[in-house]
Motif scaffolding. Structure first.
Motif, PDB file in Angstrom:
ATOM      1  N   HIS A  76       0.832  -1.208   0.000  1.00 24.94           N
ATOM      2  CA  HIS A  76       0.000   0.000   0.000  1.00 24.94           C
ATOM      3  C   HIS A  76       0.868   1.260   0.000  1.00 24.94           C
ATOM      4  N   ASP A  96      -8.100   4.652  -7.770  1.00 27.05           N
ATOM      5  CA  ASP A  96      -9.401   4.998  -8.367  1.00 27.05           C
ATOM      6  C   ASP A  96      -9.566   6.510  -8.468  1.00 27.05           C
ATOM      7  N   ASN A  97      -9.141   7.217  -7.445  1.00 30.03           N
ATOM      8  CA  ASN A  97      -9.224   8.672  -7.468  1.00 30.03           C
ATOM      9  C   ASN A  97      -8.371   9.246  -8.600  1.00 30.03           C
ATOM     10  N   ARG A 148      -8.150   2.710  -3.472  1.00 32.64           N
ATOM     11  CA  ARG A 148      -9.059   3.850  -3.595  1.00 32.64           C
ATOM     12  C   ARG A 148      -8.300   5.074  -4.118  1.00 32.64           C
ATOM     13  N   THR A 149      -7.062   5.208  -3.710  1.00 27.48           N
ATOM     14  CA  THR A 149      -6.235   6.296  -4.231  1.00 27.48           C
ATOM     15  C   THR A 149      -6.053   6.173  -5.736  1.00 27.48           C
ATOM     16  N   LYS A 158       1.745   9.596  -5.792  1.00 27.26           N
ATOM     17  CA  LYS A 158       2.306  10.907  -5.416  1.00 27.26           C
ATOM     18  C   LYS A 158       3.382  11.338  -6.408  1.00 27.26           C
ATOM     19  N   ARG A 161       0.763   4.010  -3.067  1.00 29.54           N
ATOM     20  CA  ARG A 161       0.441   5.410  -2.771  1.00 29.54           C
ATOM     21  C   ARG A 161       1.599   6.314  -3.185  1.00 29.54           C
ATOM     22  N   GLU A 170      -7.089  12.920  -4.341  1.00 26.09           N
ATOM     23  CA  GLU A 170      -7.087  12.613  -2.909  1.00 26.09           C
ATOM     24  C   GLU A 170      -6.282  11.343  -2.652  1.00 26.09           C
ATOM     25  N   ILE A 171      -5.319  11.427  -1.732  1.00 27.44           N
ATOM     26  CA  ILE A 171      -4.508  10.280  -1.328  1.00 27.44           C
ATOM     27  C   ILE A 171      -5.144   9.675  -0.082  1.00 27.44           C
ATOM     28  N   GLU A 172      -5.621   8.455  -0.175  1.00 24.48           N
ATOM     29  CA  GLU A 172      -6.271   7.781   0.946  1.00 24.48           C
ATOM     30  C   GLU A 172      -5.364   6.682   1.502  1.00 24.48           C
ATOM     31  N   ASP A 173      -5.708   6.201   2.693  1.00 24.65           N
ATOM     32  CA  ASP A 173      -4.924   5.115   3.293  1.00 24.65           C
ATOM     33  C   ASP A 173      -4.962   3.865   2.423  1.00 24.65           C
ATOM     34  N   ASP A 174      -6.133   3.590   1.848  1.00 27.34           N
ATOM     35  CA  ASP A 174      -6.267   2.442   0.961  1.00 27.34           C
ATOM     36  C   ASP A 174      -5.706   2.825  -0.414  1.00 27.34           C
TER      37      ASP A 174
END
Length: 617
Positions: free
Chosen positions: A122, A155-156, A152-153, A130, A126, A145-149
């Motif tokens: 993960h 997907d964003n 999902r990041t 970045k 991420r 948006e950078i998420e913990d998952d």
């Protein structure tokens, strides 16, 4: 000539005037093959440089530099090149993921390795997003948006990319690297990684989903070494199309003989042809001689049965060229130290009796391994179930790691044939056999001391004593049941291997006959005091001799050589040596400096030898 040894960045090669061997016409081939491609090659075969080339061609940021980067390359001359610079490029290199990460970033109470690996994956994903945002910030309409998952990041990221006229190209390098490292040390953790809820399985489920429904992932290209991980995570390879056995991609990574010859000619023109101040005693090298060295040691790879030409390992070629450019001499150690990790694959295979037999038989038999097909689906349970590992499995495993390679065409029964590609790989086998037959370091040290004397004076008896006392006792009764002179030859091949001085030929063809073992001095050792060496082996069983092991061990070599069967075997071996000697004299002329030995093994108890007259240059 700036030789880019170890360099895998296309942009740097092209902008810093470094050597680049042009295969860019294959960009069009890949575009025609599809959008979901898996390409496998052994380690250090130029896969990372190829990914970098793809990235530079498709990267939307480099549109203004297209002429500078590709203007004089093959893709520019292609009749229908694919559109360039139309993608955001996201690159993952899974060799950068720590296969045994520390506890950072996870609960102190969670010490399971799979939990640490999940966290590591993960973090890596991420981080890659970045990095992309930093590189392409001016081309994206809004922030991501950078998420913990991490998924999902991702997907964003795709949601933002869909707002642009561009799409995402995903390049994955060494996709199986860290997973293979986990597997060789901890199969349970590996299984947790690739099961339905494991992070590695989830990663490829995301890739598959992102390719559908216009979500923004337009295409991907994945490289690795073996299909094992892909088979485990994708339920039968349904994420990617496997293109690594396609004839048109045989030389996508790797050099042809024509390319290597041209590199040598250019280097010769630069370093030898002009009047140079060479160190005293240095003999200028020739293109033909250097090409012969490179061909023996680095050529021989074929990744499609229909491919007409075998390939050279590009990293090893650059290792050779750079040393030659710097010193004017050939490397003493033809095996680049960066290839030492390949021995680990043989170690892993040789942990079982079946694996040990496979490793030894490759060298012992000196004939192609016939299998119906190359396995493109490896599952963990097959790798762990040794009873399921037949010749096809073992041969395929060795093929993917570059330890065996394809011969051209098929047999009359439509089987594939796998062979050892070259002397570098043969040396890896020999070293592994050396460890199997002489597991104690003290034994290997003793052998080296005896060999130092043999190289100097040619006396073989101390080496025979060593084999009888140290090597033969490691053979089991099972070994004795199928042993013949090939087994004895393997022992001597293992002991006599010396890449700094010799090119070792097992079963070389000499006037339509095959000698057992021939060690010919390297071109740069022709002026040394060493000898070329020729061996012919015979073996007699104790049953043939009508003697017990105890009686054979109690007899002197002089007494054993008077035995009628032993004398007959020595005479036959010496007759063969005479014919082989004549063939070598015709081939090498006055440069031949030959010592020849007829060796007869009596069971796995004793060895006798008859030396033939030396041929001096």
């Amino acid at each position: 000539m700036r030789i880019p040894y170890g360099e895998s960045d296309f942009y740097s090669l092209r902008t810093e005037d470094q050597l680049y061997v042009d295969h860019t016409d294959r960009i069009a081939v890949l575009a025609e093959l599809g959008k979901r491609l898996l390409f496998l090659r052994p380690r250090r075969f130029g896969k990372s440089l190829w990914l970098s080339t793809l990235a530079a061609y498709h990267d939307l940021r480099l549109a203004d530099e297209h002429e500078r980067l590709f203007g004089d390359l093959a893709i520019r001359r292609h009749e229908s090149p694919p559109p360039a610079h139309r993608h955001f490029v996201l690159r993952w290199d899974f060799s950068d993921i720590d296969p045994d990460p520390p506890l950072r970033g996870v609960n102190a109470g969670v010490s399971a390795r799979h939990a640490r690996l999940a966290n590591e994956i993960h973090n890596y994903l991420r981080g890659s997003v970045k990095d992309l945002l930093l590189d392409y910030g001016g081309h994206l309409p809004q922030s991501v948006e950078i998420e913990d998952d991490a998924f999902r990041t991702l997907d964003n990221l795709l949601a933002v990319i869909r707002q642009t006229p561009y799409r995402l190209y995903l390049l994955i390098d060494e996709y199986d690297n860290f997973a293979n490292e986990v597997l060789t040390s901890d199969s349970n953790t590996y299984e947790e990684l690739v099961t339905s809820d494991g992070p590695f399985k989830r990663l490829f489920k995301w890739v598959k989903a992102a390719m559908g429904g216009g979500k923004g992932l337009d295409r991907f290209f994945i490289t690795g070494v073996s299909p094992l991980v892909m088979s485990d995570v994708t339920s039968g390879m349904n994420v990617a199309e496997s293109v690594y056995l396609y004839p048109e991609l045989n030389d996508l990574c790797g050099f042809t003989g024509t390319e290597v010859r041209r590199l040598l000619e250019d280097l010769h023109a630069e370093t030898v042809s002009p009047p140079l101040d060479l160190p005293e005693g240095t003999v200028p090298w020739t293109v033909a001689e250097a090409h012969g060295m490179v061909r023996d040691w680095y050529n021989g790879y074929r990744f499609a049965t229909d491919a007409e030409e075998a390939l050279y390992n590009p990293t090893l070629v650059f290792h050779f060229l750079k040393y030659l450019q710097r010193t004017g001499k050939y490397p003493e150690q033809m095996l680049d130290s960066n290839f030492a990790a390949d021995e680990g694959k043989l170690d892993y295979l040789a942990r079982t009796a079946a694996g040990q037999d496979a490793v030894i038989d490759v060298i012992r038999e000196e004939k192609p391994l016939e299998i119906p097909q190359i396995f493109d689906r490896f599952k963990l349970h097959t790798l762990l179930d040794r009873s399921a590992q037949d010749a096809s499995f073992l041969g395929s495993y060795l093929f993917y790691f570059g330890m065996l390679t394809l011969k051209q065409g098929r047999t009359v029964t439509r089987n594939l044939e796998l062979v050892v590609p070259n002397e570098v790989v043969r040396g890896l086998y020999v070293e592994r056999i050396r460890q199997l037959l002489m597991p104690l370091g003290a034994s290997r040290t003793a052998a080296d001391e005896i060999l130092a004397t043999f190289w100097r004076d040619g006396g073989l008896l101390p080496l025979l004593d060593f084999v009888e006392a140290t090597v033969f006792p490691t053979f089991s009764n099972r070994d004795a049941a199928w042993a013949n002179e090939l087994t004895v030859k393997t022992v001597f091949l293992m002991l006599l291997w010396n890449e700094a001085a010799y090119v070792t030929h097992s079963e070389p063809e000499l006037d339509h006959r095959y000698a057992d073992l021939c060690l010919l001095r390297r071109p740069d050792a022709r002026t040394s005091s060493l000898w070329d060496l020729l061996f012919e082996f015979k073996r007699l069983s104790l049953k043939d001799l009508k003697m017990s092991g105890k009686d054979v061990k109690a007899s002197s070599r002089a007494e054993l050589m008077e035995h009628e069967l032993v004398k007959d075997a020595l005479d036959k071996a010496e007759e063969q040596i005479t014919a082989y000697r004549a063939a070598l004299e015709r081939r090498l002329g006055e440069t031949l400096r030959l010592r020849a030995y007829a060796v007869v093994a009596l069971g796995f108890e004793r060895l006798v030898v008859r030396s033939s007259p030396a041929t001096t240059a």
